[in-house]
Scaffold this active site. Structure first.
Site, short mmCIF file in Angstrom:
data_model
loop_
_atom_site.label_atom_id
_atom_site.label_comp_id
_atom_site.label_asym_id
_atom_site.label_seq_id
_atom_site.Cartn_x
_atom_site.Cartn_y
_atom_site.Cartn_z
N TYR A 467 0.82 -1.22 0.00
CA TYR A 467 0.00 0.00 0.00
C TYR A 467 0.85 1.27 0.00
CZ TYR A 467 -3.32 -3.59 1.58
OH TYR A 467 -4.06 -4.73 1.72
N HIS A 468 1.85 1.29 -0.89
CA HIS A 468 2.73 2.45 -1.00
C HIS A 468 2.75 3.01 -2.43
CE1 HIS A 468 5.22 0.47 2.48
NE2 HIS A 468 4.10 1.00 2.91
N PRO A 469 1.59 3.28 -3.03
CA PRO A 469 1.61 3.80 -4.40
C PRO A 469 2.18 5.23 -4.44
CG PRO A 469 -0.61 3.92 -3.52
CD PRO A 469 0.21 3.19 -2.50
#
Length: 551
Positions: A467-469
């Site tokens: 969850y690190h876009p």
């Protein structure tokens, strides 16, 4: 309605900018689609698996089918609540490595080297090491963002760090200080037992000022008049209206929604905009491109001893943990339980860490599903700097439609090489003597998966987003055709418009992105205000033998 600065998005960067711009006497209006962060599901650190799985707080995005991951559609949580994703994330605090920011500067983001960003990391922090060592000279003492550590009283935390040392890796007392590389304590954005989101740290204090206001509305597009951003078209209460900006509009709507808003406003790849009948204001082919993320999997082990958090994984246990937190803000609910970490290099010739570990004394998934074996523990592991690049594109010209998110995960041969190394290097760490009293057997991937093909099959089926876009409105030099913003965060080709959030990262940083996103808001504020903190002279640690050895 109008203000000097209109900020779209009360997330990590947006909250920081609202605080700093209003502090400087400017009138600020923040547009946020999400609602309140009140209640224990967000504020209790130990409840972190709940908000990111709730449509009340999450935009509910999914990726397109990923061809290299068995065509799976991966969930892509983004916070739809004040504080943005800092209100639904795992609260892990990582600045990133000095090498990350030096790479930014070298790739065209001048003024964003490590020497330039370190003073902003210090300005934003109040650091509490809980007496566990670290580098006070590298850390902040009086910033709005409280950063602390868990108690680390479960013996598994020490065992994990000791196993790393036995395997020949360095130990570091503070991966956010001089030396990131090694095994040691993990840090979290928690204060007095409560999630210390950007909303708690920055937004709520800012909103107490007369010159800072927030409205709940859905941003549809930026209004551009004769090449200048003059406001934001929003929908609220079923009506469409325009919020006017006296000086500038600032997008801080996330790496998913900031490029979407630019494209809906006519800023982006001309051909793509034409497909959707959107009039082109500025042909910027880089808008929505350069999408990056961290992919990881959980290495899970069954535990020989009943000392894991699984003993609280029942109705009575959860009630006890909840009561302790509710009445005293103490106990297991006051920690995210990610209390030990590691950053290592995958091979000789890699100049700084490219693999990260989050260690957790329970075997459980992000969606709250515990491992069938009961007592267990896990390490989240994945490579930090994949060369795979994806894109955000419009599904239609309707602002209500979710954008198309395509990460293009595992699209290079190096991705597969790196993940195989993650599996084999991790097995080596957990085979050390320090873990012998605790490791019963490997739950996943499972000891029978040994060959490259078997490991690859496991990754295709089980790798998940961390969850690190980021990266979809890349910051770069004016002459770079793929740059979207210049090093002042100004959108190239449009006056009076900036982007400041994780979408401007030229390349993904090492570790979790909340810290770098808040730093971006802090630093962008100074660019907007025409001031700058003096660069740091601190010399970060690089392993002197990196060319010859992996550890």
């Amino acid at each position: 309605m109008k203000a000097d600065y209109v900020i779209v998005g009360a997330g990590s960067a947006g909250c920081a900018m609202a605080y700093r711009l209003s502090e400087a006497g400017k009138s600020v209006l923040i547009i946020e689609h999400g609602g309140t962060d009140a209640g224990p599901l967000i504020q209790m650190p130990g409840a972190l698996s709940y908000p990111m799985n709730m449509s009340l707080y999450d935009w509910g995005y999914k990726s397109q089918p990923e061809p290299n991951l068995n065509n799976r559609e991966l969930v892509t949580p983004r916070g739809k609540v004040i504080g943005g994703s800092s209100s639904i994330n795992g609260m892990v605090y990582v600045r990133g490595h000095a090498g990350d920011y030096n790479h930014w500067a070298e790739s065209g983001a001048q003024g964003w080297s490590y020497a330039d960003v370190l003073p902003y990391f210090k300005r934003m922090e109040t650091w509490d090491n809980r007496g566990q060592g670290g580098d006070a000279d590298w850390r902040g003492k009086d910033g709005p963002l409280h950063v602390t550590r868990g108690p680390r009283d479960n013996p598994l935390h020490d065992a994990f760090v000791s196993a790393g040392a036995q395997a020949g890796y360095p130990v570091t007392e503070d991966y956010n200080g001089e030396q990131q590389e090694g095994f040691g304590p993990m840090e979290m954005t928690v204060y007095k037992g409560q999630r210390w989101s950007a909303a708690n740290a920055y937004l709520k204090p800012a909103l107490k000022r007369d010159n800072c206001e927030m409205i709940r509305a859905f941003a549809r597009k930026v209004v551009i008049t004769e090449g200048r951003a003059t406001g934001v078209e929003v929908e609220r209460g079923g009506k469409v209206e325009v919020i006017e900006a006296n000086i500038e509009v600032i997008l801080a709507a996330s790496s998913i929604n900031s490029p979407k808003l630019l494209m809906l406003s006519g800023i982006g790849p001309a051909e793509h905009l034409a497909e959707h009948g959107i009039e082109v204001v500025a042909d910027r082919p880089g808008v929505g491109q350069n999408l990056q993320d961290h992919l990881e999997f959980y290495f899970q082990f069954a535990s020989k001893q009943p000392i894991t958090l699984f003993k609280y994984w029942n109705l009575l246990g959860k009630a006890w943990v909840g009561a302790q937190w509710f009445f005293r803000k103490t106990g297991l609910g006051a920690s995210n339980q990610f209390e030990s970490a590691a950053f290592i290099r995958s091979d000789k010739g890699v100049d700084y860490p490219d693999i990260q570990y989050h260690f957790l004394p329970i075997a459980v998934r992000y969606d709250g599903q515990a491992a069938a074996e009961g007592h267990g523990f896990q390490a989240h592991v994945g490579p930090m700097r994949s060369d795979s690049r994806g894109e955000i594109t419009l599904a239609s010209a309707d602002p209500k439609d979710a954008p198309k998110i395509f990460f293009n995960y595992m699209s290079t041969e190096q991705d597969w090489i790196d993940f195989r190394k993650c599996v084999r290097l991790t097995r080596e760490v957990f085979a050390q003597d320090a873990m012998a009293p605790f490791v019963k057997h490997e739950i996943q991937p499972g000891e029978d998966l040994q060959s490259d093909a078997e490991i690859d099959g496991f990754i295709r089926e089980h790798a998940e987003s961390a969850y690190h876009p980021c990266g979809t409105c890349k910051m770069g030099a004016l002459e770079d055709p793929m740059a979207v913003v210049d090093p002042e965060c100004r959108v190239i080709g449009v006056e009076g418009l900036r982007v400041a959030d994780s979408s401007i990262f030229p390349r993904i940083t090492n570790g979790n992105l909340n810290g770098p996103s808040i730093m971006t808001g802090e630093k962008a504020s100074d660019h907007i205000l025409g001031r700058r903190l003096a660069a740091s002279n601190a010399e970060p640690w690089f392993n002197m033998n990196w060319q010859e050895s992996q550890r």
